[in-house]
Design a protein around this motif. Structure first.
Motif, PDB file in Angstrom:
ATOM      1  N   VAL A 137     -44.971 -54.139 -31.610  1.00 56.27           N
ATOM      2  CA  VAL A 137     -43.999 -53.627 -30.648  1.00 56.27           C
ATOM      3  C   VAL A 137     -42.811 -54.582 -30.635  1.00 56.27           C
ATOM      4  CG1 VAL A 137     -43.542 -53.044 -28.245  1.00 56.27           C
ATOM      5  CG2 VAL A 137     -45.785 -52.533 -29.250  1.00 56.27           C
ATOM      6  N   LEU A 138     -41.659 -54.099 -31.091  1.00 55.13           N
ATOM      7  CA  LEU A 138     -40.442 -54.920 -31.094  1.00 55.13           C
ATOM      8  C   LEU A 138     -39.713 -54.830 -29.763  1.00 55.13           C
ATOM      9  CD1 LEU A 138     -39.088 -53.919 -34.626  1.00 55.13           C
ATOM     10  CD2 LEU A 138     -40.463 -55.920 -34.024  1.00 55.13           C
ATOM     11  N   ALA A 139     -39.818 -53.700 -29.107  1.00 52.48           N
ATOM     12  CA  ALA A 139     -39.178 -53.511 -27.799  1.00 52.48           C
ATOM     13  C   ALA A 139     -39.935 -52.419 -27.064  1.00 52.48           C
ATOM     14  CB  ALA A 139     -37.717 -53.117 -27.959  1.00 52.48           C
ATOM     15  N   GLY A 140     -40.032 -52.547 -25.745  1.00 58.36           N
ATOM     16  CA  GLY A 140     -40.663 -51.520 -24.924  1.00 58.36           C
ATOM     17  C   GLY A 140     -42.166 -51.521 -25.052  1.00 58.36           C
ATOM     18  N   GLY A 141     -42.736 -50.299 -25.076  1.00 58.57           N
ATOM     19  CA  GLY A 141     -44.168 -50.163 -25.269  1.00 58.57           C
ATOM     20  C   GLY A 141     -44.980 -50.028 -24.007  1.00 58.57           C
ATOM     21  N   ARG A 142     -44.332 -49.802 -22.844  1.00 58.06           N
ATOM     22  CA  ARG A 142     -45.097 -49.750 -21.585  1.00 58.06           C
ATOM     23  C   ARG A 142     -44.582 -48.637 -20.681  1.00 58.06           C
ATOM     24  NH1 ARG A 142     -44.119 -54.764 -18.325  1.00 58.06           N
ATOM     25  NH2 ARG A 142     -41.983 -54.351 -19.065  1.00 58.06           N
ATOM     26  N   PRO A 143     -45.468 -48.026 -19.885  1.00 58.90           N
ATOM     27  CA  PRO A 143     -45.014 -47.165 -18.794  1.00 58.90           C
ATOM     28  C   PRO A 143     -44.299 -48.010 -17.749  1.00 58.90           C
ATOM     29  CG  PRO A 143     -47.365 -46.865 -19.235  1.00 58.90           C
ATOM     30  CD  PRO A 143     -46.938 -48.096 -19.971  1.00 58.90           C
ATOM     31  N   ARG A 144     -43.437 -47.353 -16.954  1.00 57.70           N
ATOM     32  CA  ARG A 144     -42.713 -48.067 -15.894  1.00 57.70           C
ATOM     33  C   ARG A 144     -42.873 -47.348 -14.557  1.00 57.70           C
ATOM     34  NH1 ARG A 144     -38.735 -51.699 -17.205  1.00 57.70           N
ATOM     35  NH2 ARG A 144     -38.689 -51.967 -14.927  1.00 57.70           N
ATOM     36  N   PRO A 145     -44.065 -47.423 -13.962  1.00 58.46           N
ATOM     37  CA  PRO A 145     -44.283 -46.746 -12.684  1.00 58.46           C
ATOM     38  C   PRO A 145     -43.417 -47.309 -11.561  1.00 58.46           C
ATOM     39  CG  PRO A 145     -46.138 -48.161 -13.234  1.00 58.46           C
ATOM     40  CD  PRO A 145     -45.283 -48.113 -14.438  1.00 58.46           C
ATOM     41  N   ASP A 146     -42.905 -48.511 -11.753  1.00 56.91           N
ATOM     42  CA  ASP A 146     -42.019 -49.077 -10.738  1.00 56.91           C
ATOM     43  C   ASP A 146     -40.702 -48.316 -10.629  1.00 56.91           C
ATOM     44  OD1 ASP A 146     -41.772 -50.222 -13.410  1.00 56.91           O
ATOM     45  OD2 ASP A 146     -40.131 -51.424 -12.592  1.00 56.91           O
ATOM     46  N   LEU A 147     -40.325 -47.605 -11.689  1.00 53.82           N
ATOM     47  CA  LEU A 147     -39.086 -46.836 -11.686  1.00 53.82           C
ATOM     48  C   LEU A 147     -39.296 -45.406 -11.201  1.00 53.82           C
ATOM     49  CD1 LEU A 147     -37.631 -47.965 -15.144  1.00 53.82           C
ATOM     50  CD2 LEU A 147     -37.015 -48.833 -12.877  1.00 53.82           C
ATOM     51  N   GLY A 148     -40.483 -44.899 -11.374  1.00 52.58           N
ATOM     52  CA  GLY A 148     -40.799 -43.523 -11.020  1.00 52.58           C
ATOM     53  C   GLY A 148     -42.107 -43.145 -11.680  1.00 52.58           C
ATOM     54  N   PRO A 149     -42.694 -42.027 -11.292  1.00 54.79           N
ATOM     55  CA  PRO A 149     -44.045 -41.697 -11.767  1.00 54.79           C
ATOM     56  C   PRO A 149     -44.157 -41.437 -13.265  1.00 54.79           C
ATOM     57  CG  PRO A 149     -43.105 -39.863 -10.526  1.00 54.79           C
ATOM     58  CD  PRO A 149     -42.189 -41.017 -10.332  1.00 54.79           C
ATOM     59  N   LEU A 150     -43.037 -41.096 -13.958  1.00 55.62           N
ATOM     60  CA  LEU A 150     -43.137 -40.635 -15.344  1.00 55.62           C
ATOM     61  C   LEU A 150     -42.220 -41.412 -16.299  1.00 55.62           C
ATOM     62  CD1 LEU A 150     -43.197 -36.802 -14.595  1.00 55.62           C
ATOM     63  CD2 LEU A 150     -45.157 -38.286 -15.034  1.00 55.62           C
ATOM     64  N   PHE A 151     -41.867 -42.625 -15.945  1.00 54.86           N
ATOM     65  CA  PHE A 151     -40.983 -43.409 -16.806  1.00 54.86           C
ATOM     66  C   PHE A 151     -41.782 -44.177 -17.865  1.00 54.86           C
ATOM     67  CE2 PHE A 151     -38.009 -42.565 -13.466  1.00 54.86           C
ATOM     68  CZ  PHE A 151     -36.764 -42.623 -14.068  1.00 54.86           C
ATOM     69  N   TYR A 152     -41.171 -44.282 -19.063  1.00 49.58           N
ATOM     70  CA  TYR A 152     -41.735 -45.078 -20.142  1.00 49.58           C
ATOM     71  C   TYR A 152     -40.576 -45.796 -20.832  1.00 49.58           C
ATOM     72  CZ  TYR A 152     -45.152 -46.419 -23.708  1.00 49.58           C
ATOM     73  OH  TYR A 152     -46.004 -47.145 -24.517  1.00 49.58           O
ATOM     74  N   GLU A 153     -40.800 -47.031 -21.200  1.00 50.66           N
ATOM     75  CA  GLU A 153     -39.729 -47.825 -21.797  1.00 50.66           C
ATOM     76  C   GLU A 153     -39.313 -47.285 -23.170  1.00 50.66           C
ATOM     77  OE1 GLU A 153     -40.628 -52.302 -20.079  1.00 50.66           O
ATOM     78  OE2 GLU A 153     -41.604 -51.654 -21.935  1.00 50.66           O
ATOM     79  N   PRO A 154     -38.028 -47.378 -23.520  1.00 53.78           N
ATOM     80  CA  PRO A 154     -37.628 -47.087 -24.899  1.00 53.78           C
ATOM     81  C   PRO A 154     -38.313 -48.073 -25.833  1.00 53.78           C
ATOM     82  CG  PRO A 154     -35.818 -48.105 -23.680  1.00 53.78           C
ATOM     83  CD  PRO A 154     -36.899 -47.814 -22.683  1.00 53.78           C
ATOM     84  N   THR A 155     -38.961 -47.527 -26.867  1.00 54.95           N
ATOM     85  CA  THR A 155     -39.914 -48.324 -27.651  1.00 54.95           C
ATOM     86  C   THR A 155     -39.546 -48.307 -29.135  1.00 54.95           C
ATOM     87  OG1 THR A 155     -41.678 -47.878 -26.060  1.00 54.95           O
ATOM     88  CG2 THR A 155     -42.350 -48.533 -28.286  1.00 54.95           C
ATOM     89  N   LEU A 156     -39.546 -49.509 -29.731  1.00 53.60           N
ATOM     90  CA  LEU A 156     -39.282 -49.668 -31.159  1.00 53.60           C
ATOM     91  C   LEU A 156     -40.493 -50.347 -31.789  1.00 53.60           C
ATOM     92  CD1 LEU A 156     -37.115 -49.383 -33.411  1.00 53.60           C
ATOM     93  CD2 LEU A 156     -36.340 -51.694 -32.806  1.00 53.60           C
ATOM     94  N   LEU A 157     -41.062 -49.709 -32.826  1.00 53.62           N
ATOM     95  CA  LEU A 157     -42.259 -50.212 -33.489  1.00 53.62           C
ATOM     96  C   LEU A 157     -41.958 -50.592 -34.931  1.00 53.62           C
ATOM     97  CD1 LEU A 157     -44.883 -47.519 -32.356  1.00 53.62           C
ATOM     98  CD2 LEU A 157     -44.407 -49.723 -31.261  1.00 53.62           C
ATOM     99  N   ALA A 158     -42.686 -51.577 -35.432  1.00 51.12           N
ATOM    100  CA  ALA A 158     -42.641 -51.958 -36.849  1.00 51.12           C
ATOM    101  C   ALA A 158     -44.068 -52.037 -37.375  1.00 51.12           C
ATOM    102  CB  ALA A 158     -41.933 -53.293 -37.027  1.00 51.12           C
ATOM    103  N   ASP A 159     -44.181 -52.003 -38.701  1.00 52.35           N
ATOM    104  CA  ASP A 159     -45.490 -52.114 -39.375  1.00 52.35           C
ATOM    105  C   ASP A 159     -46.462 -51.027 -38.923  1.00 52.35           C
ATOM    106  OD1 ASP A 159     -44.524 -54.456 -40.582  1.00 52.35           O
ATOM    107  OD2 ASP A 159     -45.249 -55.689 -38.921  1.00 52.35           O
ATOM    108  N   VAL A 160     -45.948 -49.819 -38.719  1.00 51.63           N
ATOM    109  CA  VAL A 160     -46.810 -48.708 -38.318  1.00 51.63           C
ATOM    110  C   VAL A 160     -47.578 -48.223 -39.551  1.00 51.63           C
ATOM    111  CG1 VAL A 160     -46.885 -46.358 -37.403  1.00 51.63           C
ATOM    112  CG2 VAL A 160     -45.258 -48.023 -36.465  1.00 51.63           C
TER     113      VAL A 160
END
Length: 521
Positions: free
Chosen positions: A357-380
């Motif tokens: 995980v280069l960036a993101g990768g987590r839900p964000r319930p602190d922002l609202g019930p259905l938020f998820y961080e913008p996520t960038l993956l490598a080596d998939v």
């Protein structure tokens, strides 16, 4: 954080194509529509039945006869007024879109502006497209051939939840301009966006029975639409598209569909990496990645991969995410618990199999019930679910490749073929790469907006990404039946009366062959 007032939803709900519901809301079951940012209830909407669809189609079919008899210039006057109303009411329309979908204000504005430019495009082009056209006849000078365009009749639109305003309105605009009536099933999560489109059309002067909204389930309402209309336009998943295509085939009615995608971006050595990193935030994360034409895969030449990864990672980590009916947040919420679960499962699966995980990768319930961080993956790895399957969320995987040839091969190595993006050292190089990609649209120097927003060009998918096209001439003419009227003058195919029949027949083949020398043959 403000939101549309309940009065807006009460007014729109009265536009549902179920007459008795307007008189007696307790007469049938209803569903509660929630504001996505908070999970709080917005309004109730009635659940349609198969009988409601049949009644709506009957009303539409009766109204369509007079509508088809009107001149195209008269019909498109409604589209012009619709465009003006959309522009004047754009703030309220964006509010409704955001409340039902949870998307950012910028993504909501894309929907509104798309309605505007599509209405104006078909208002301008439809009269000429629909005008009778003289074509070359069988025998030059003796055969007059004219192609006329007739409307299909009643067009069914099954609209998606991800872009519920413009994909309810714009497919209908082309069908209406061509002389059809429209019965639409909006997505169950987003009925008020379709009703907002209906409101604008009625206020623009469209007779009410020509555009009717029947909310309800896909199985009940969607199934009844397929069984009763004369043509179907569907936007949604490939699996559902296959099912609907089979059903339309059984009835021998026309079918057009924009389906799924696993869209790729190619970054060649020499591209402006700062520009790539900036454009990528829109290409990846517009509408939180819940966009058929958003990018989920990036192939970058190895010589510049470290620099691009560094820039992309920094830019994604800096993105502003959150609720709000303003332009402050770059990315909003996912639309439902199902979408959140899917995104989380794809990321967790990839990480468990070795992805970083280069960036993101987590839900964000602190922002609202259905938020998820913008996520960038490598080596998939290839056995990860998100390697080949569409995530339809804010998850992007980046891969280093040895050459542009390898990037093109990997980008094309999918059953999908909807959209792609290319960045190179020059426009000419980018266009050369683009021509090798098997997707319905390719954006050079952009992610998806350039191709989507070029309304005069057709937009749709190759392979498992769709059937037919929206936008362009094809996006309107698909809602018509072509009729050739050929008038034979002076002499019929049996030959002139002064020639014996056997002599005429012997002359016919050489004469036909000689016509190849005529202009246009």
């Amino acid at each position: 954080m403000s939101r549309p007032t309940p009065r807006v939803y009460d007014r729109l709900r009265d536009l549902v194509a179920i007459p008795e519901f307007r008189a007696d809301p307790s007469s049938r079951e209803s569903a509660v529509i929630e504001e996505v940012f908070t999970g709080e209830p917005l309004a109730e909407i009635p659940a349609g039945t198969a009988e409601d669809v049949v009644a709506a189609v009957e009303r539409a079919r009766a109204a369509q006869v007079a509508w088809a008899d009107r001149e195209p210039a008269d019909r498109v006057a409604v589209l012009k007024r619709f465009a003006s109303l959309v522009m004047r009411n754009r703030e309220q329309l964006m509010d409704i879109v955001q409340a039902e979908t949870g998307k950012s204000r910028a993504s909501a504005q894309e929907e509104v502006l798309d309605c505007l430019i599509t209405a104006r495009h078909y208002a301008k082009t439809a009269p000429a497209l629909l005008a009778p056209k003289r074509v070359q006849g069988m025998l030059p000078g003796l055969t007059k051939a004219v192609v006329r365009r007739h409307p299909k009749g009643v067009v069914g639109v099954i609209a998606p939840w991800n872009y519920p305003l413009n994909l309810a309105a714009t497919d209908a605009l082309a069908a209406l301009a061509a002389g059809n009536a429209v019965v639409i099933k909006p997505a169950s999560l987003t009925p008020f966006c379709a009703l907002a489109a209906a409101d604008m059309l009625y206020r623009a002067g469209l007779p009410r029975d020509l555009f009717q909204v029947v909310p309800g389930s896909g199985r009940t309402v969607g199934g009844a639409i397929v069984e009763n209309v004369d043509y179907l336009m569907f936007t949604g998943s490939t699996d559902t598209g296959r099912t609907l295509g089979r059903q339309c085939g059984e009835r021998l009615i026309g079918f057009s569909a924009e389906l799924g995608g696993k869209n790729a971006m190619i970054v060649a050595a020499g591209a402006d990496l700062d520009e790539v990193a900036e454009v990528a935030t829109r290409a990846f994360f517009s509408n939180s990645g819940q966009l058929c034409i958003s990018v989920e895969r990036v192939y970058v030449e190895r010589s510049v991969a470290p620099q691009l990864i560094e820039k992309l990672t920094a830019r994604v980590r800096s993105m502003s995410v959150g609720p709000g009916y303003d332009f402050e947040a770059e990315m909003g919420s996912l639309i439902s618990r199902d979408q959140l679960d899917t995104v989380s499962a794809h990321v967790d699966d990839a990480v468990a199999k070795g992805a970083r995980v280069l960036a993101g990768g987590r839900p964000r319930p602190d922002l609202g019930p259905l938020f998820y961080e913008p996520t960038l993956l490598a080596d998939v790895p290839e056995d990860a679910t998100c390697f080949g399957e569409e995530t339809f969320g804010p998850v992007v995987s980046i891969y280093s490749v040895d050459s542009v040839d390898e990037a093109v091969a990997k980008a094309n190595d999918t059953e999908y073929g909807l959209n792609s993006s290319v960045f190179a050292a020059s426009d000419a190089e980018g266009e050369e790469i683009a021509a090798r990609l098997r997707t319905g649209t390719v954006n050079v120097g952009e992610g998806y907006v350039a191709g989507w927003g070029s309304i005069a060009g057709p937009m749709g998918g190759m392979g498992a990404s769709g059937v037919g096209r929206r936008h362009g001439d094809e996006g309107l003419l698909k809602y018509t039946e072509a009729q050739t009227i050929a008038t034979q003058r002076v002499m019929h195919l049996g030959g002139p009366s002064f020639l014996p029949r056997n002599r005429w027949q012997k002359m016919l083949a050489p004469a036909t062959d000689a016509m190849r020398f005529l202009p246009g043959r």
